[in-house]
Design a protein around this motif. Structure first.
Motif, PDB file in Angstrom:
ATOM      1  N   ARG A 169      18.941 -28.998 -75.585  1.00 18.63           N
ATOM      2  CA  ARG A 169      19.468 -28.304 -76.762  1.00 18.63           C
ATOM      3  C   ARG A 169      20.388 -27.144 -76.380  1.00 18.63           C
ATOM      4  N   TYR A 170      20.305 -26.702 -75.133  1.00 19.07           N
ATOM      5  CA  TYR A 170      20.976 -25.460 -74.759  1.00 19.07           C
ATOM      6  C   TYR A 170      22.195 -25.662 -73.860  1.00 19.07           C
ATOM      7  N   GLY A 171      22.410 -26.857 -73.357  1.00 22.88           N
ATOM      8  CA  GLY A 171      23.554 -27.090 -72.481  1.00 22.88           C
ATOM      9  C   GLY A 171      24.709 -27.746 -73.212  1.00 22.88           C
ATOM     10  N   THR A 172      25.688 -28.197 -72.447  1.00 15.32           N
ATOM     11  CA  THR A 172      26.826 -28.946 -73.011  1.00 15.32           C
ATOM     12  C   THR A 172      26.649 -30.425 -72.692  1.00 15.32           C
ATOM     13  N   THR A 173      27.147 -31.256 -73.586  1.00 18.17           N
ATOM     14  CA  THR A 173      27.042 -32.704 -73.440  1.00 18.17           C
ATOM     15  C   THR A 173      28.415 -33.322 -73.665  1.00 18.17           C
TER      16      THR A 173
END
Length: 463
Positions: free
Chosen positions: A442-446
């Protein structure tokens, strides 16, 4: 003789004088004056004879339904073993702690004399041991036969020495709003508790595109998995949830319709898993911005926003813009009406669909198919495996086709494109995509790698 006649005439004459004087001088006139400018209020009343016993609940006998039901509803005890730190020393120094038994309780309904029991999936989830107590206080170990988390239905089995009392499934499609029902279960470990209410609403959606029967029969923690029956004692629902900010009953409760529960149970018993047939259409939320902007918020029926390719709806030539009004003999006013009925069907079942197409009534016969699409976790894209036509068109062998996107992603133009990668991982099929998307933080980039219709690669980054 003459004297008697004279006295009689005098008496009659005196009485007439007295009555006339009262009418003229004592009695007040009582007039009702009605003018055209001030007409009296008019009430239309029913002339239906009133029962000598009174109206409503006094005319309903709940005793027969209660007698049929209480012995077929059981207490379910779920023992789950968990492990973790039990002290600050365990937490800081990682000694692992010890295993602890966590006990949950609920209810279940015996549906066959040889000991099959239907309950909620959330009542038995993660159980290491299941224990069933009958109304006569006999206790049995239970085996989990199968479960469907989507509909929250689970099937258990006990081996009893004798034939057990059981409830037959009723037809939940025939329940009517305002009909009396009983909720039977074990709230707060109080066995064989019966409460009464009415069907408050049908096809109630709690945000999961499910279709619940709403009642005002009192349901509390422990009632989950218990029976909702009509006054004949027919099982019309499995009590599942309450609407409450406190965790206790405040006036609303919800039950899985018996037609859906019956279908899930039969699938588990016959196939070992649940076979879900789909119509192959998507609609729009009535209160969404898209619906408001396009005048779809007040449609009486289900507006067909999109047809899935190779689906039953596609084969039956349903069109985008159709408004579904009926399926078989079920009136459709909102999406849960449709999904609730379809949930009781299997792939291969044929249904009649009546639609409004630009003011013209069209009847189509749709053969339901297996679910071909899945919704990916976290981002919410709906995808399906690429077809042979897609492989040829995009010159690929692997990947998934994006068939629908959530409202917030409508402007990205993702529909119809091929998703071939997530971050640095290759996507081969829809199950592969489901597993990869479930690992997104939920907290990183994808980043998504996508092929457009020209075969060009695009990369989209989500934060």
């Amino acid at each position: 003789m003459k004297k008697i006649s004279s006295l009689l005439l005098v008496s009659i004459f005196a009485g007439a004088i007295t009555l006339g004087a009262y009418k003229l001088f004592i009695e007040k006139p009582n007039y009702a004056l009605v003018t055209e400018a001030n007409q009296p209020t008019t009430f239309n009343t029913s002339y239906t004879p009133t029962s000598a016993k009174g109206a409503g609940i006094n005319e309903v006998d709940f005793t027969i339904a209660a007698e049929k039901t209480v012995n077929a509803v059981v207490h379910v005890k779920n023992v789950a073993v968990s492990s973790g730190p039990t002290s600050l020393m365990d937490f800081f120094y990682g000694s692992g702690g010890s295993q602890r038994a966590q006990v949950g309780t609920g209810s279940g309904v015996i549906i066959t004399p040889d000991g099959y029991i239907v309950t909620n999936n959330h009542v038995v989830a993660k159980a290491s041991q299941l224990q069933i107590t009958l109304n006569n206080n006999k206790t049995y170990e239970a085996e989990l036969v199968g479960a469907d988390p989507t509909t929250d239905v689970a099937l258990l089995k006990i081996d009893a020495e004798e034939s057990l009392p059981y409830l037959a499934f009723g037809d939940s499609d025939n329940t009517k709003i305002g009909e009396w029902v009983l909720a039977v279960g074990n709230p707060f470990n109080l066995t064989s508790t019966v409460t009464a209410g009415i069907v408050s609403a049908k096809a109630r959606n709690l945000g999961r595109n499910q279709s619940f029967i709403q009642t005002d029969a009192a349901v509390n923690p422990g009632n989950s998995g218990g029976a909702l029956v009509n006054t004949n004692g027919d099982l019309v629902g499995i009590n599942t949830a309450i609407s409450s900010q406190t965790g206790s009953y405040v006036g609303y409760s919800f039950a899985i319709p018996s037609n859906i529960a019956k279908k899930i149970v039969e699938d588990i018993m016959e196939y070992g898993n649940v076979r879900k047939g789909v119509l192959g259409i998507s609609s729009v939320q009535p209160n969404s911005s898209y619906a408001l902007e396009n005048g779809l918020s007040e449609v009486d029926g289900v507006y067909v926003n999109k047809i899935e390719e190779d689906s039953g709806a596609d084969d039956a030539d349903l069109k985008e813009g159709d408004v579904i009004k009926m399926v078989d003999n079920i009136r459709v006013r909102k999406f849960p009406d449709l999904t609730g009925y379809i949930s009781s069907k299997r792939p291969g079942d044929k249904i009649q669909v009546k639609v409004d197409r630009g003011g013209e009534e069209i009847i189509a016969y749709v053969t339901l198919k297996e679910v071909q699409t899945i919704q990916l976790p976290m981002i919410g894209l709906t995808v399906k495996d690429v077809s042979k036509e897609d492989q040829k068109k995009f010159k690929i062998k692997e990947g998934v086709k994006i068939t629908d996107v959530p409202e917030r992603l409508k402007g990205y133009g993702l529909e119809g494109k091929i998703l071939i990668g997530l971050d640095d991982e290759k996507i081969e099929d829809k199950e592969d995509a489901k597993n990869l998307f479930s690992q997104i933080s939920r907290y990183g980039t994808t980043s998504l790698t996508i092929l457009n219709e020209d075969g060009e690669r695009e990369r989209i980054i989500f934060q």
